[in-house]
Design a protein around this motif. Structure first.
Motif, PDB file in Angstrom:
ATOM      1  N   LEU A  73      -8.509  -1.139   0.865  1.00  0.00           N
ATOM      2  CA  LEU A  73      -9.643  -0.218   0.922  1.00  0.00           C
ATOM      3  C   LEU A  73      -9.190   1.190   1.278  1.00  0.00           C
ATOM      4  N   GLY A  74      -8.121   1.279   2.079  1.00  0.00           N
ATOM      5  CA  GLY A  74      -7.574   2.586   2.433  1.00  0.00           C
ATOM      6  C   GLY A  74      -6.931   3.309   1.260  1.00  0.00           C
ATOM      7  N   LEU A  75      -6.699   2.591   0.171  1.00  0.00           N
ATOM      8  CA  LEU A  75      -6.102   3.198  -1.021  1.00  0.00           C
ATOM      9  C   LEU A  75      -7.146   3.830  -1.939  1.00  0.00           C
ATOM     10  N   LEU A  76      -8.404   3.567  -1.670  1.00  0.00           N
ATOM     11  CA  LEU A  76      -9.465   4.055  -2.559  1.00  0.00           C
ATOM     12  C   LEU A  76      -9.623   5.571  -2.479  1.00  0.00           C
ATOM     13  N   THR A  77      -9.854   6.183  -3.619  1.00  0.00           N
ATOM     14  CA  THR A  77     -10.180   7.587  -3.700  1.00  0.00           C
ATOM     15  C   THR A  77     -11.605   7.779  -3.137  1.00  0.00           C
ATOM     16  N   PRO A  78     -11.993   8.999  -2.802  1.00  0.00           N
ATOM     17  CA  PRO A  78     -13.379   9.204  -2.355  1.00  0.00           C
ATOM     18  C   PRO A  78     -14.358   8.689  -3.421  1.00  0.00           C
ATOM     19  N   PHE A  79     -15.325   7.949  -2.997  1.00  0.00           N
ATOM     20  CA  PHE A  79     -16.349   7.344  -3.852  1.00  0.00           C
ATOM     21  C   PHE A  79     -15.803   6.233  -4.739  1.00  0.00           C
ATOM     22  N   GLY A  80     -14.566   5.797  -4.475  1.00  0.00           N
ATOM     23  CA  GLY A  80     -13.992   4.678  -5.235  1.00  0.00           C
ATOM     24  C   GLY A  80     -14.626   3.383  -4.817  1.00  0.00           C
ATOM     25  N   SER A  93      -8.671  -9.993  -3.568  1.00  0.00           N
ATOM     26  CA  SER A  93      -8.739 -11.403  -3.191  1.00  0.00           C
ATOM     27  C   SER A  93      -8.038 -11.623  -1.858  1.00  0.00           C
ATOM     28  N   LEU A  94      -7.719 -10.552  -1.175  1.00  0.00           N
ATOM     29  CA  LEU A  94      -7.015 -10.639   0.096  1.00  0.00           C
ATOM     30  C   LEU A  94      -7.985 -10.476   1.261  1.00  0.00           C
ATOM     31  N   ALA A  95      -7.541 -10.875   2.444  1.00  0.00           N
ATOM     32  CA  ALA A  95      -8.371 -10.745   3.641  1.00  0.00           C
ATOM     33  C   ALA A  95      -7.593 -10.021   4.729  1.00  0.00           C
ATOM     34  N   GLY A  96      -8.276  -9.686   5.802  1.00  0.00           N
ATOM     35  CA  GLY A  96      -7.626  -9.111   6.974  1.00  0.00           C
ATOM     36  C   GLY A  96      -7.012  -7.754   6.723  1.00  0.00           C
ATOM     37  N   GLU A  97      -5.811  -7.572   7.297  1.00  0.00           N
ATOM     38  CA  GLU A  97      -5.137  -6.279   7.211  1.00  0.00           C
ATOM     39  C   GLU A  97      -4.848  -5.876   5.764  1.00  0.00           C
ATOM     40  N   ALA A  98      -4.478  -6.823   4.918  1.00  0.00           N
ATOM     41  CA  ALA A  98      -4.191  -6.498   3.517  1.00  0.00           C
ATOM     42  C   ALA A  98      -5.431  -5.948   2.825  1.00  0.00           C
ATOM     43  N   MET A  99      -6.600  -6.512   3.138  1.00  0.00           N
ATOM     44  CA  MET A  99      -7.843  -6.003   2.562  1.00  0.00           C
ATOM     45  C   MET A  99      -8.110  -4.586   3.070  1.00  0.00           C
ATOM     46  N   GLU A 100      -7.908  -4.375   4.365  1.00  0.00           N
ATOM     47  CA  GLU A 100      -8.130  -3.055   4.935  1.00  0.00           C
ATOM     48  C   GLU A 100      -7.187  -2.021   4.318  1.00  0.00           C
ATOM     49  N   ARG A 101      -5.936  -2.411   4.114  1.00  0.00           N
ATOM     50  CA  ARG A 101      -4.969  -1.492   3.493  1.00  0.00           C
ATOM     51  C   ARG A 101      -5.388  -1.175   2.059  1.00  0.00           C
ATOM     52  N   ALA A 128       0.832  -1.203   0.000  1.00  0.00           N
ATOM     53  CA  ALA A 128       0.000   0.000   0.000  1.00  0.00           C
ATOM     54  C   ALA A 128       0.867   1.254   0.000  1.00  0.00           C
ATOM     55  N   ASP A 129       1.940   1.238   0.775  1.00  0.00           N
ATOM     56  CA  ASP A 129       2.850   2.388   0.804  1.00  0.00           C
ATOM     57  C   ASP A 129       3.528   2.559  -0.551  1.00  0.00           C
ATOM     58  N   ALA A 130       3.923   1.456  -1.161  1.00  0.00           N
ATOM     59  CA  ALA A 130       4.562   1.521  -2.479  1.00  0.00           C
ATOM     60  C   ALA A 130       3.589   2.068  -3.522  1.00  0.00           C
ATOM     61  N   LEU A 131       2.330   1.669  -3.434  1.00  0.00           N
ATOM     62  CA  LEU A 131       1.349   2.195  -4.379  1.00  0.00           C
ATOM     63  C   LEU A 131       1.147   3.690  -4.156  1.00  0.00           C
ATOM     64  N   ARG A 132       1.025   4.099  -2.904  1.00  0.00           N
ATOM     65  CA  ARG A 132       0.840   5.534  -2.600  1.00  0.00           C
ATOM     66  C   ARG A 132       2.030   6.365  -3.059  1.00  0.00           C
ATOM     67  N   ALA A 133       3.228   5.782  -2.995  1.00  0.00           N
ATOM     68  CA  ALA A 133       4.414   6.515  -3.460  1.00  0.00           C
ATOM     69  C   ALA A 133       4.338   6.751  -4.964  1.00  0.00           C
TER      70      ALA A 133
END
Length: 173
Positions: free
Chosen positions: A166-173, A156-164, A139-144
């Motif tokens: 979702l945290g990458l989504l733009t508003p209304f993404g 296709s991921l679960a847990g923390e990876a899924m949460e990370r 997620a940090d690498a993508l944000r960079a």
């Protein structure tokens, strides 16, 4: 397909009902109940002509992966040119189909995979950004690379990876 073995198939049309565009002898691929059998009966809408040069064995692997990718990206996400898409499990069947669907729509694609070989393959397949799905820092690498994040996540991921993710989504993404 119901509670039977097999759903994806390729074959040669033996007979058709009235008003069907296919003719006996046509090579086709698609969906049918009990597709792991020597003969299958299905609706014409569940089939497509087998493209020239595509081996039947390869064609039988296409329907579920591409229907899943098309439904997720075209119907649910309504993907548009220029949007950024994160595809987890990019080197799997659905991931590779999603990569093609997203690129055909004009989207920019980031994809994850768990091995160096799979990540190299994703680069060759046209993913703009390729990340390690086994590293929580994806997620940090993508944000960079894409500070604004992504418009769509095919996950296709679960847990923390899924949460990370979702945290990458733009508003209304």
């Amino acid at each position: 397909a119901g509670p039977t073995l097999g759903m994806e198939c390729t074959g040669v049309v033996e007979a058709t009902g009235p008003g069907v565009a296919f003719r006996p002898g046509d090579a086709v691929f698609g969906f049918a109940p009990s597709a792991f059998s020597t003969h299958a009966l299905t609706r014409a809408e569940a089939l497509a002509p087998l493209p020239e040069g595509l081996p039947p064995e390869a064609a039988a692997t296409i329907p579920v992966a591409f229907i899943t990718a098309c439904y997720a990206l075209e119907t649910l996400a309504r993907i548009r040119p220029g949007e950024r898409v994160l595809i987890h499990g990019g080197a799997g069947g659905v991931g590779l189909a999603a990569l093609q669907v997203a690129r055909a729509a004009g989207a920019r694609v980031a994809a994850t995979a768990g091995s160096a070989e799979k990540r190299a393959f994703l680069r060759m397949a046209g993913a703009e950004l390729v990340l390690d799905s086994r590293d929580a820092g994806f997620a940090d690498a993508l944000r960079a690379a894409w500070p604004d994040g992504v418009d769509v996540v095919l996950n296709s991921l679960a847990g923390e990876a899924m949460e990370r993710s979702l945290g990458l989504l733009t508003p209304f993404g």
